[in-house]
Design a protein around this motif. Structure first.
Motif, mmCIF file in Angstrom:
data_model
loop_
_atom_site.group_PDB
_atom_site.id
_atom_site.type_symbol
_atom_site.label_atom_id
_atom_site.label_comp_id
_atom_site.label_asym_id
_atom_site.label_seq_id
_atom_site.Cartn_x
_atom_site.Cartn_y
_atom_site.Cartn_z
ATOM 1 N N UNK A 9 -3.810 10.041 7.670
ATOM 2 C CA UNK A 9 -5.084 9.550 8.215
ATOM 3 C C UNK A 9 -5.383 8.125 7.750
ATOM 4 N N UNK A 10 -4.787 7.686 6.642
ATOM 5 C CA UNK A 10 -5.043 6.335 6.124
ATOM 6 C C UNK A 10 -4.295 5.240 6.894
ATOM 7 N N UNK A 11 -3.228 5.596 7.602
ATOM 8 C CA UNK A 11 -2.431 4.600 8.311
ATOM 9 C C UNK A 11 -3.283 3.831 9.312
ATOM 10 N N UNK A 12 -3.215 2.510 9.238
ATOM 11 C CA UNK A 12 -3.942 1.647 10.158
ATOM 12 C C UNK A 12 -5.390 1.382 9.773
ATOM 13 N N UNK A 13 -5.864 1.996 8.713
ATOM 14 C CA UNK A 13 -7.253 1.770 8.302
ATOM 15 C C UNK A 13 -7.364 0.507 7.437
ATOM 16 N N UNK A 14 -8.520 -0.110 7.503
ATOM 17 C CA UNK A 14 -8.819 -1.306 6.713
ATOM 18 C C UNK A 14 -9.493 -0.897 5.420
ATOM 19 N N UNK A 111 -5.135 -4.137 5.812
ATOM 20 C CA UNK A 111 -4.900 -2.985 6.683
ATOM 21 C C UNK A 111 -3.627 -2.278 6.221
ATOM 22 N N UNK A 112 -3.721 -0.964 6.020
ATOM 23 C CA UNK A 112 -2.552 -0.175 5.623
ATOM 24 C C UNK A 112 -1.588 -0.051 6.799
ATOM 25 N N UNK A 113 -0.383 -0.579 6.628
ATOM 26 C CA UNK A 113 0.637 -0.496 7.664
ATOM 27 C C UNK A 113 1.078 0.944 7.859
ATOM 28 N N UNK A 114 1.313 1.639 6.753
ATOM 29 C CA UNK A 114 1.743 3.033 6.753
ATOM 30 C C UNK A 114 0.799 3.828 5.866
ATOM 31 N N UNK A 115 0.938 5.128 5.937
ATOM 32 C CA UNK A 115 0.260 5.980 4.970
ATOM 33 C C UNK A 115 0.934 5.755 3.608
ATOM 34 N N UNK A 116 0.266 6.047 2.503
ATOM 35 C CA UNK A 116 0.918 5.930 1.187
ATOM 36 C C UNK A 116 2.187 6.794 1.155
ATOM 37 N N UNK A 117 3.218 6.319 0.459
ATOM 38 C CA UNK A 117 4.491 7.027 0.415
ATOM 39 C C UNK A 117 4.874 7.360 -1.024
ATOM 40 N N UNK A 118 5.437 8.547 -1.212
ATOM 41 C CA UNK A 118 5.992 8.911 -2.515
ATOM 42 C C UNK A 118 7.254 8.102 -2.747
ATOM 43 N N UNK A 119 7.381 7.468 -3.899
ATOM 44 C CA UNK A 119 8.582 6.711 -4.251
ATOM 45 C C UNK A 119 8.914 6.980 -5.710
ATOM 46 N N UNK A 120 10.207 6.804 -6.026
ATOM 47 C CA UNK A 120 10.652 7.008 -7.404
ATOM 48 C C UNK A 120 11.921 6.210 -7.628
ATOM 49 N N UNK A 121 11.940 5.434 -8.694
ATOM 50 C CA UNK A 121 13.154 4.723 -9.072
ATOM 51 C C UNK A 121 14.125 5.750 -9.657
ATOM 52 N N UNK A 122 15.408 5.519 -9.482
ATOM 53 C CA UNK A 122 16.418 6.473 -9.960
ATOM 54 C C UNK A 122 16.269 6.789 -11.445
ATOM 55 N N UNK A 123 15.975 5.768 -12.249
ATOM 56 C CA UNK A 123 15.874 5.964 -13.691
ATOM 57 C C UNK A 123 14.483 6.428 -14.146
ATOM 58 N N UNK A 124 13.536 6.439 -13.250
ATOM 59 C CA UNK A 124 12.156 6.801 -13.610
ATOM 60 C C UNK A 124 11.985 8.312 -13.678
ATOM 61 N N UNK A 125 11.103 8.729 -14.563
ATOM 62 C CA UNK A 125 10.803 10.148 -14.702
ATOM 63 C C UNK A 125 9.725 10.586 -13.714
ATOM 64 N N UNK A 132 1.703 -0.138 1.565
ATOM 65 C CA UNK A 132 2.158 -1.330 2.287
ATOM 66 C C UNK A 132 1.039 -1.776 3.215
ATOM 67 N N UNK A 133 0.814 -3.087 3.206
ATOM 68 C CA UNK A 133 -0.271 -3.651 3.998
ATOM 69 C C UNK A 133 0.275 -4.567 5.079
ATOM 70 N N UNK A 134 -0.497 -4.716 6.138
ATOM 71 C CA UNK A 134 -0.101 -5.477 7.311
ATOM 72 C C UNK A 134 0.311 -6.906 6.960
ATOM 73 N N UNK A 135 -0.335 -7.511 5.997
ATOM 74 C CA UNK A 135 -0.009 -8.874 5.601
ATOM 75 C C UNK A 135 1.270 -8.991 4.789
ATOM 76 N N UNK A 136 1.946 -7.872 4.528
ATOM 77 C CA UNK A 136 3.197 -7.902 3.776
ATOM 78 C C UNK A 136 3.062 -7.534 2.307
ATOM 79 N N UNK A 137 1.841 -7.466 1.807
ATOM 80 C CA UNK A 137 1.678 -7.114 0.392
ATOM 81 C C UNK A 137 2.002 -5.632 0.183
ATOM 82 N N UNK A 138 2.580 -5.336 -0.993
ATOM 83 C CA UNK A 138 2.908 -3.968 -1.361
ATOM 84 C C UNK A 138 2.448 -3.716 -2.790
#
Length: 161
Positions: A9-14, A111-125, A132-138
């Motif tokens: 629901x957050x995708x595309x919202x400001x 503006x949120x380009x996508x909904x928030x995403x689960x991410x994890x670095x390989x070495x992270x616990x 991600x935002x429309x202007x390119x900021x993450x």
């Protein structure tokens, strides 16, 4: 490693406001570590908080992954209608909520380009939430275990590699 997108629901919202609770430093120090954070958008708000700080039985939010396994965020993440946000804020036991954050975290009008995403670095616990935002900021929202706080930081490195 990337997991599913959460709270579509957050995708595309400001973003209309970024509210923080229990900052690690005083407001003039431009804090980036918080006990809780609320990303307030046009129609919905995402409230994230450290359960160890505010709950008797602390555990993070659990989500399903593409491979059938689960991913556990080390913090709680709840989506609510923006009109209900004030009803959710007392979950932090009456701690003060503020709009004082580091200017680098100024997200109002983004503006949120996508909904928030689960991410994890390989070495992270721990898993994190990526924004991600429309202007390119993450940005990435993660928990700092040693001080039991949340950190919202610019994502300079792609965790998918």
């Amino acid at each position: 490693m990337r997991g599913p997108y959460l709270f579509p629901a957050l995708q595309g919202q400001t973003v209309t406001a970024l509210r923080v609770c229990d900052p690690a430093a005083n407001p003039s120090a431009k804090p980036t570590h918080f006990g809780a954070i609320a990303l307030q958008c046009e129609r919905h708000a995402l409230l994230c908080y450290c359960p160890v700080r505010y709950l008797l039985y602390p555990h993070g939010s659990t989500f399903g992954r593409f491979d059938g396994a689960t991913a556990v965020l080390p913090f709680r993440a709840n989506l609510c209608e923006v009109e209900e946000l004030e009803d959710w804020l007392p979950i932090t036991a009456g701690a003060h909520w503020s709009h004082h954050v580091d200017p680098a975290l100024f997200l109002q009008g983004e503006v949120l380009t996508n909904a928030p995403q689960l991410v994890k670095a390989e070495e992270a616990a721990d898993w994190q939430l990526a924004f991600r935002f429309l202007g390119g900021r993450q940005f990435r929202l993660s928990r700092i275990a040693k001080c039991n706080r949340l950190q919202l930081a610019s994502a300079e490195v792609d965790l998918a590699a």
